[in-house]
Design a protein around this motif. Structure first.
Motif, PDB file in Angstrom:
ATOM      1  N   PRO B 240     -34.438   7.971-109.766  1.00 36.39           N
ATOM      2  CA  PRO B 240     -33.894   7.897-111.134  1.00 36.39           C
ATOM      3  C   PRO B 240     -34.269   9.094-112.001  1.00 36.39           C
ATOM      4  CG  PRO B 240     -35.904   6.641-110.999  1.00 36.39           C
ATOM      5  CD  PRO B 240     -35.773   7.350-109.696  1.00 36.39           C
ATOM      6  N   MET B 241     -34.639  10.212-111.418  1.00 32.44           N
ATOM      7  CA  MET B 241     -35.097  11.339-112.241  1.00 32.44           C
ATOM      8  C   MET B 241     -34.129  12.515-112.142  1.00 32.44           C
ATOM      9  SD  MET B 241     -37.947  10.049-113.335  1.00 32.44           S
ATOM     10  CE  MET B 241     -39.193  11.228-113.800  1.00 32.44           C
ATOM     11  N   GLN B 242     -32.863  12.228-111.938  1.00 37.68           N
ATOM     12  CA  GLN B 242     -31.923  13.317-111.687  1.00 37.68           C
ATOM     13  C   GLN B 242     -31.190  13.778-112.935  1.00 37.68           C
ATOM     14  OE1 GLN B 242     -31.093  10.427-112.065  1.00 37.68           O
ATOM     15  NE2 GLN B 242     -28.987   9.905-111.664  1.00 37.68           N
ATOM     16  N   TRP B 243     -31.444  13.145-114.086  1.00 34.84           N
ATOM     17  CA  TRP B 243     -30.566  13.366-115.239  1.00 34.84           C
ATOM     18  C   TRP B 243     -30.558  14.800-115.732  1.00 34.84           C
ATOM     19  CZ3 TRP B 243     -27.670   9.272-115.578  1.00 34.84           C
ATOM     20  CH2 TRP B 243     -28.180   8.048-115.134  1.00 34.84           C
ATOM     21  N   MET B 311     -27.278   9.537-103.699  1.00 34.88           N
ATOM     22  CA  MET B 311     -26.064  10.101-103.104  1.00 34.88           C
ATOM     23  C   MET B 311     -24.809   9.526-103.745  1.00 34.88           C
ATOM     24  SD  MET B 311     -25.906   8.576 -99.258  1.00 34.88           S
ATOM     25  CE  MET B 311     -27.500   8.075 -98.731  1.00 34.88           C
ATOM     26  N   THR B 312     -24.860   8.232-104.064  1.00 34.80           N
ATOM     27  CA  THR B 312     -23.673   7.631-104.663  1.00 34.80           C
ATOM     28  C   THR B 312     -23.427   8.190-106.058  1.00 34.80           C
ATOM     29  OG1 THR B 312     -24.305   5.651-103.459  1.00 34.80           O
ATOM     30  CG2 THR B 312     -22.562   5.415-105.064  1.00 34.80           C
ATOM     31  N   TRP B 313     -24.495   8.266-106.823  1.00 39.56           N
ATOM     32  CA  TRP B 313     -24.346   8.805-108.174  1.00 39.56           C
ATOM     33  C   TRP B 313     -23.870  10.249-108.129  1.00 39.56           C
ATOM     34  CZ3 TRP B 313     -26.326  12.413-111.610  1.00 39.56           C
ATOM     35  CH2 TRP B 313     -26.086  12.152-112.971  1.00 39.56           C
ATOM     36  N   GLY B 314     -24.510  11.046-107.276  1.00 37.93           N
ATOM     37  CA  GLY B 314     -24.136  12.462-107.195  1.00 37.93           C
ATOM     38  C   GLY B 314     -22.689  12.641-106.811  1.00 37.93           C
ATOM     39  N   ASN B 315     -22.253  11.924-105.805  1.00 40.39           N
ATOM     40  CA  ASN B 315     -20.892  12.121-105.322  1.00 40.39           C
ATOM     41  C   ASN B 315     -19.857  11.620-106.317  1.00 40.39           C
ATOM     42  OD1 ASN B 315     -21.018  13.464-102.839  1.00 40.39           O
ATOM     43  ND2 ASN B 315     -21.821  11.615-101.872  1.00 40.39           N
ATOM     44  N   PHE B 316     -20.119  10.451-106.892  1.00 38.27           N
ATOM     45  CA  PHE B 316     -19.091   9.913-107.771  1.00 38.27           C
ATOM     46  C   PHE B 316     -19.025  10.680-109.091  1.00 38.27           C
ATOM     47  CE2 PHE B 316     -19.018   6.650-104.644  1.00 38.27           C
ATOM     48  CZ  PHE B 316     -17.713   6.201-104.683  1.00 38.27           C
ATOM     49  N   ALA B 317     -20.192  11.139-109.565  1.00 40.82           N
ATOM     50  CA  ALA B 317     -20.163  11.922-110.798  1.00 40.82           C
ATOM     51  C   ALA B 317     -19.490  13.273-110.551  1.00 40.82           C
ATOM     52  CB  ALA B 317     -21.579  12.111-111.323  1.00 40.82           C
ATOM     53  N   ALA B 318     -19.633  13.783-109.334  1.00 38.14           N
ATOM     54  CA  ALA B 318     -19.037  15.093-109.035  1.00 38.14           C
ATOM     55  C   ALA B 318     -17.517  15.032-109.038  1.00 38.14           C
ATOM     56  CB  ALA B 318     -19.536  15.591-107.678  1.00 38.14           C
ATOM     57  N   ALA B 329     -23.949  21.250-108.887  1.00 38.84           N
ATOM     58  CA  ALA B 329     -25.174  20.569-109.288  1.00 38.84           C
ATOM     59  C   ALA B 329     -25.146  19.118-108.809  1.00 38.84           C
ATOM     60  CB  ALA B 329     -25.334  20.626-110.806  1.00 38.84           C
ATOM     61  N   TYR B 330     -24.033  18.444-109.072  1.00 33.33           N
ATOM     62  CA  TYR B 330     -23.914  17.055-108.606  1.00 33.33           C
ATOM     63  C   TYR B 330     -23.943  16.999-107.084  1.00 33.33           C
ATOM     64  CZ  TYR B 330     -22.951  15.337-113.282  1.00 33.33           C
ATOM     65  OH  TYR B 330     -23.065  14.991-114.591  1.00 33.33           O
ATOM     66  N   LEU B 445     -22.255   7.708 -94.787  1.00 38.23           N
ATOM     67  CA  LEU B 445     -21.024   8.245 -94.206  1.00 38.23           C
ATOM     68  C   LEU B 445     -19.857   8.116 -95.181  1.00 38.23           C
ATOM     69  CD1 LEU B 445     -21.377   6.938 -90.561  1.00 38.23           C
ATOM     70  CD2 LEU B 445     -21.253   9.308 -91.253  1.00 38.23           C
ATOM     71  N   VAL B 446     -19.776   6.965 -95.837  1.00 42.86           N
ATOM     72  CA  VAL B 446     -18.679   6.778 -96.790  1.00 42.86           C
ATOM     73  C   VAL B 446     -18.826   7.777 -97.938  1.00 42.86           C
ATOM     74  CG1 VAL B 446     -17.676   5.186 -98.454  1.00 42.86           C
ATOM     75  CG2 VAL B 446     -18.256   4.393 -96.170  1.00 42.86           C
ATOM     76  N   ASN B 447     -20.080   7.998 -98.355  1.00 41.17           N
ATOM     77  CA  ASN B 447     -20.325   9.009 -99.367  1.00 41.17           C
ATOM     78  C   ASN B 447     -19.829  10.377 -98.924  1.00 41.17           C
ATOM     79  OD1 ASN B 447     -21.778   8.762-101.991  1.00 41.17           O
ATOM     80  ND2 ASN B 447     -22.877   7.257-100.786  1.00 41.17           N
ATOM     81  N   GLY B 448     -20.053  10.667 -97.639  1.00 45.39           N
ATOM     82  CA  GLY B 448     -19.575  11.952 -97.115  1.00 45.39           C
ATOM     83  C   GLY B 448     -18.067  12.063 -97.245  1.00 45.39           C
ATOM     84  N   ALA B 449     -17.382  10.955 -97.022  1.00 44.25           N
ATOM     85  CA  ALA B 449     -15.921  10.985 -97.135  1.00 44.25           C
ATOM     86  C   ALA B 449     -15.490  11.167 -98.583  1.00 44.25           C
ATOM     87  CB  ALA B 449     -15.330   9.700 -96.557  1.00 44.25           C
ATOM     88  N   VAL B 450     -16.235  10.523 -99.494  1.00 43.75           N
ATOM     89  CA  VAL B 450     -15.896  10.661-100.915  1.00 43.75           C
ATOM     90  C   VAL B 450     -16.048  12.118-101.359  1.00 43.75           C
ATOM     91  CG1 VAL B 450     -16.614  10.035-103.241  1.00 43.75           C
ATOM     92  CG2 VAL B 450     -16.480   8.288-101.475  1.00 43.75           C
TER      93      VAL B 450
END
Lengths: 511, 515
Positions: B240-243, B311-318, B329-330, B445-450
């Motif tokens: 939780p320290m990625q902000w 990974m989910t936050w990074g990918n979806f925010a990107a 960055a994301y 893996l699903v994150n990789g696809a996103v």
């Protein structure tokens, strides 16, 4: 060590630099076509050499096999293994033929032909490689290598909505491949080998025991979904109409003719034989999805006003037969499914070419705006009738044989409710007739609805060269399917035999 | 306070350190520290004004340090002054040092190529060397004080680099945000470390490991594990320290963002790997049972939860980003998530070692693909004055070499074969699957696809989108630029097809030397 398969696979790749030999678009077209022709001839060589070795030769023991160490480090033991059995040979020949024909169709591409053909040849290498790879790692590399050129071929040379179509195709396929990759890794973890034939032989060791039942089902589900997206099976089909319609004609031909077959091929090669018990357990789901694909695809096709979209949705319907045939696990059904893959490759390819021929002249595909082609263009109408009636399932053409065999197999199948599914499925044939006949009526019968800026003319010589072989092959397979069946039947007999004990065990449990 | 000194004496006796430390083991940190002074002195002597001297000097010194590490012999075993062993320059730290130094070299090169007037040039290089020295120490630290000092050195220099262009409002904002988050997280981590010290009475990782192994699970240790992880998560830009991460990466000059995204992240993972597996001289204690508490499932739970969220936050925010620099960055947050996922299965068994090797391997690949991508951002900001993805429009036609090279980097970041990114991902996912964490692997893996969706955005702009008349891409790469991007792209394909066996072996050799 035999290099025929390697040569066939990499000839198109090696042909790419040749495209820079000349800045003339005409020369580049010839180069691409000649390279594709060489690859086609090599695919025939593969076929004849495989025939000579005996059609019953199983994967992993043909004289065409190449097996070399590639990367071996830590837990990874990746080998460069290429091999074929009757089913892959069948698909390789289809790829060779359609690859050559689509390269001719690519002559119509005006925008940056060098880039187009470079991508096209890369795609060809990916397709051959996917069908001959006998190592999972290699298979996956080829599988993904097809993605990139396809993305650009649709996205750069496609219709108005090409960008969206390309990214949608890309993402759907990639989701499928990561599911597949996850299952591959899990299987590799259990068996410690990437060799496809060895995994098939030792499938009983994949997470054995009743306690792993759910895990096996999840893995089978992941593999099945991965391949079902490619087939495509309802509800994974939504990328297909868009991609087919937006893609340029040669790419639609390849997409429908070859790429969709990879889904069926993957199921035959991996998902089904690795998890035989799960296939039997999943039969109601598989059959339902197949039947829904058949009926739903036909209904949606019926509602189309765009000619190419109609052909695209007909693919969803026709590929439903493939899944139904495979899921019956009877020799007849599976033979029918494999034959349907080949036949659909010919006929769908042909239909897209036929639409493309008219689209190039009229610059639109609205069926309501055509009409009376039968009187104005009799030769075109004749060849078109072969394609469309073949797709409708007219006896005497290849589609009829394969669809009948699928239904025979399904009817005969010992799996629960097989007869019910068969009866519902046969409705698809009726509906297939409806949408094809409505289309024929709108486009070929009646009188011309509007005057085109340039009067429509008969296909050119190049277009005849593309269409005729497909029509002849379809007719030939329709009249004399034995030539194909004799080749694939031994492999399919031994393939289906693996499932018999599982079907029996399941029936026992049901009682 | 009383037990501290006697314990120190005990440990000194136990580890039987020679009174004179072997100074050769202190390289290359010594050289890097020396460079800090050298550049300061040169700056004093020279006086004000920009100079072409500093980049050359820096690149030369970093290259020398790199070669020293590359060809120097590895002598595993903790060393330190005054009988207080604080550094273990083993093979694992060696490979990470190579990563830091390579990134430092490339950063200086990028700064040079960005032709951006940084102002106060000498100071920039001073700070960079400080950061590199801190990283090199961090990668081999084996006791808390040294670890914390190195950790803070890396943090402070990071703050300074991020806010270096203080006249630029966004740069200043980036620096300030970074400092705020950094201060909080380091306080949190320090508290966690103090709990561990209070519990074990030792600063030495090796001793702590033994004590914790004997102690069993304790609520205080769970708390300690969470707090210590907080500090790591801050530097790794993990949930939780990625902000802070997107703002800082976007606000910093592109080369600095590249440096933070690669070197800084590698440093904290190097330290993390050591903390998780440093079993002391004997090496007998099981993995994951050391600094962070005996009950390995606690550590594992923390790592897995954070990995999934990161990974989910990074990918979806990107997905929603239009600035390439912010998107990267994301993406770097998402990559931290994949790495944490694999970090949750590391250990001293064969699979655990392979997981560690996978992380090391991934950093070697990540270095190439991410730095290459940031170089494209550098070019965009230099020539077009913006990092907006639309500035790439039409590149495929105008600068095909640059466009194709960048495409290869993007494919590699997505993890598509035949690029090195695929084999990297394979080695990250393989141990997770083999360990039986199928759900975790599936999420990854699903994150990789996103991620494909946003990595494809620049592709679309470069190749597919139609150029608007009068708005052609303003990027004007010269021969050197093209040579640089090609040098980043070509290895990705070669490694993806042929070379990855050797590099994996390298990574495995490196982790094999962890006691």
């Amino acid at each position: 060590m035999d290099w025929t398969l390697t040569l066939m696979t990499f000839v198109p790749l090696a042909g790419i630099p040749l495209l820079w030999a000349s800045n003339e678009a005409k020369v580049q077209r010839w180069i691409a076509t000649i390279v594709s022709a060489v690859a086609m001839v090599l695919s025939f060589v593969v076929w004849s050499r495989f025939q000579a070795a005996g059609v019953g030769t199983a994967l992993g023991s043909s004289p065409l096999k190449v097996d070399l160490p590639w990367i071996s480090v830590g837990s990874f033991n990746v080998r460069y293994t290429m091999d074929v059995d009757a089913i892959s040979v069948f698909m390789v020949v289809l790829t060779g033929i359609l690859g050559f024909i689509a390269s001719l169709s690519g002559w119509g591409v005006q925008k940056n032909p060098r880039g187009f053909f470079a991508m096209y040849l890369l795609l060809l290498t990916g397709m051959f490689g996917t069908f001959v790879a006998a190592d999972l790692f290699l298979f996956y590399v080829f599988w993904e290598v097809m993605l990139l050129p396809m993305y650009f071929l649709i996205g750069l040379w496609g219709g108005p909505k090409r960008e969206f179509a390309a990214i949608k195709f890309f993402i759907y396929t990639l989701v499928g491949s990561v599911l597949m990759l996850g299952a591959f890794l899990a299987v590799y973890f259990q068996l410690g080998t990437f060799s496809i034939s060895e995994i098939i032989r030792r499938h009983a060791e994949i997470f054995p025991g009743a306690e792993n039942e759910n895990l096996r089902m999840v893995l089978f589900g992941a593999l099945f979904c991965g391949f079902a997206i490619k087939v495509p099976v309802f509800p994974f089909h939504t990328w297909l109409p868009l991609a087919h319609v937006e893609a340029p004609t040669p790419i639609s031909v390849i997409l429908a003719g070859v790429l969709l077959k990879m889904g069926g091929y993957g199921m035959m090669r991996m998902a089904f034989p690795w998890f035989p018990d799960e296939v039997v357990r999943a039969w109601p789901v598989l059959a339902t999805l197949a039947v829904v694909s058949i009926i739903y695809g036909a209904f949606v096709a019926m509602a189309q006003t765009d000619w190419k979209k109609l052909v695209a949705y007909s693919s969803v319907s026709h590929m439903g037969y493939v899944l139904l045939g495979l899921a019956t696990l009877t020799p007849e059904g599976v033979n029918g499914a494999v034959l349907q893959m080949f036949s659909h490759g010919l006929l769908a390819g042909m239909m897209f070419l036929l639409v493309g021929v008219m689209y190039d002249q009229a610059h639109h595909r609205e069926m309501a705006r055509f009409g009376g082609l039968a009187t104005t263009l009799p030769k075109y109408t004749f060849i078109a009738m072969v394609g469309f009636f073949g797709s409708l399932g007219l006896p005497g053409l290849s589609g009829f044989v394969s669809e009948m065999m699928v239904f025979f197999g399904a009817f005969k199948s010992a799996l629960p409710d097989a007869k019910l599914f068969t009866i519902i499925g046969t409705l698809g044939v009726v509906m297939g007739a409806v949408y094809i006949l409505i289309m024929i009526q709108k486009i070929f019968l009646g009188t011309a609805k509007e005057a085109h800026a340039h009067p429509l003319h008969e296909p050119s010589a190049r277009e005849w060269i593309m269409l005729t072989p497909l029509a002849v092959l379809s007719l030939f397979l329709g009249i004399y399917p034995r030539i194909a069946l004799d080749m694939i039947d031994p492999a399919i007999q031994s393939w289906t035999k693996e499932f018999t004990p599982h079907i029996a065990a399941h029936a026992e449990k049901g009682k | 306070m009383t037990p501290f000194l006697p314990l120190l004496a005990q440990e000194t006796a136990k580890l039987e350190m020679s009174s004179m430390p072997d100074l050769s083991r202190m390289l290359p940190g010594g050289l890097l520290c020396l460079m800090v002074i050298v550049i300061l002195v040169v700056d004093l002597v020279r006086g004000k004004g920009p100079s072409a001297l500093y980049p050359k000097l820096s690149m030369g010194a970093i290259a020398v340090a790199f070669l020293m590490v590359l060809f120097g012999t590895v002598k595993a075993g903790a060393v330190g002054y005054g009988g207080f062993p604080s550094l273990d320059p083993d093979a694992l730290s060696r490979i990470f040092k190579l990563v830091f130094l390579a990134t430092g070299f490339v950063t200086v090169l990028f700064v040079e190529r960005s032709r951006q007037a940084f102002g106060r040039e000498a100071e920039f290089h001073v700070i960079l060397f400080g950061a590199l020295a801190g990283m090199c120490y961090l990668a081999s630290a084996t006791e808390m004080i040294g670890f914390y000092l190195a950790f803070e050195t890396v943090s402070y220099t990071g703050f300074l680099l991020a806010g270096y262009k203080a006249d630029d409002r966004r740069g200043a904002e980036a620096g300030t945000k970074f400092v705020m988050f950094g201060a909080v997280s380091s306080a949190v981590m320090l508290f966690g470390l103090s709990l561990v010290y209070g519990f074990t009475g030792s600063m030495q990782f090796a001793v702590i490991a033994e004590k914790l192994a004997a102690a069993g699970s304790q609520p205080a240790l769970v708390l300690a594990a969470i707090f210590v992880f907080g500090g790591f998560a801050f530097k790794a830009a993990a949930f939780p320290m990625q902000w802070w991460c997107p703002d800082v990466y976007e606000g910093s000059p592109a080369p600095v963002a590249a440096f933070l995204a690669v070197a800084s992240k590698a440093a904290v993972f190097a330290a993390g790997l050591r903390v998780l597996t440093y079993g002391g001289v004997s090496g007998s204690a099981p993995a994951l049972s050391h600094l962070m508490g005996h009950d390995s499932s606690i550590v594992q739970t923390i790592l897995i939860c954070s990995a999934v969220a990161t990974m989910t936050w990074g990918n979806f925010a990107a997905l929603r980003q239009s600035s390439l620099q912010r998107m990267l960055a994301y993406s770097s947050i998402a990559h931290a998530g994949y790495l944490l996922m694999t970090a949750s299965v590391i250990g001293t068994d064969k699979l655990g070692q392979e997981a560690m090797a996978g992380i090391v391997f991934y950093f070697l690949i990540y270095l190439v693909m991410n730095l290459g991508a940031f170089y494209v951002v550098t070019l965009m900001r230099r020539d077009a004055g913006t990092a907006d993805i639309s500035a790439l429009r039409g590149m495929g036609r105008r600068h095909p070499v640059l466009a194709v090279s960048f495409a290869i980097m993007l494919f590699s970041l997505t993890g598509l074969p035949p690029t090195a990114g695929f084999v990297g991902k394979l080695q990250l996912f393989w141990p997770v699957v083999a360990k039986g964490y199928y759900l975790l692997a599936a999420v990854g893996l699903v994150n990789g696809a996103v991620s494909l969706y946003f990595y494809a955005k620049p592709l679309r702009e470069m190749f597919l989108a139609a150029e608007v008349e009068g708005e052609e891409t303003r990027l004007a790469p010269d021969g050197v630029d093209l040579a640089i991007v090609t040098a980043f792209a070509v290895p990705l394909v070669i490694l993806g097809l042929f070379g990855w066996g050797n590099v994996t072996q390298m990574a495995m050799d490196a982790v094999a030397r962890v006691p």
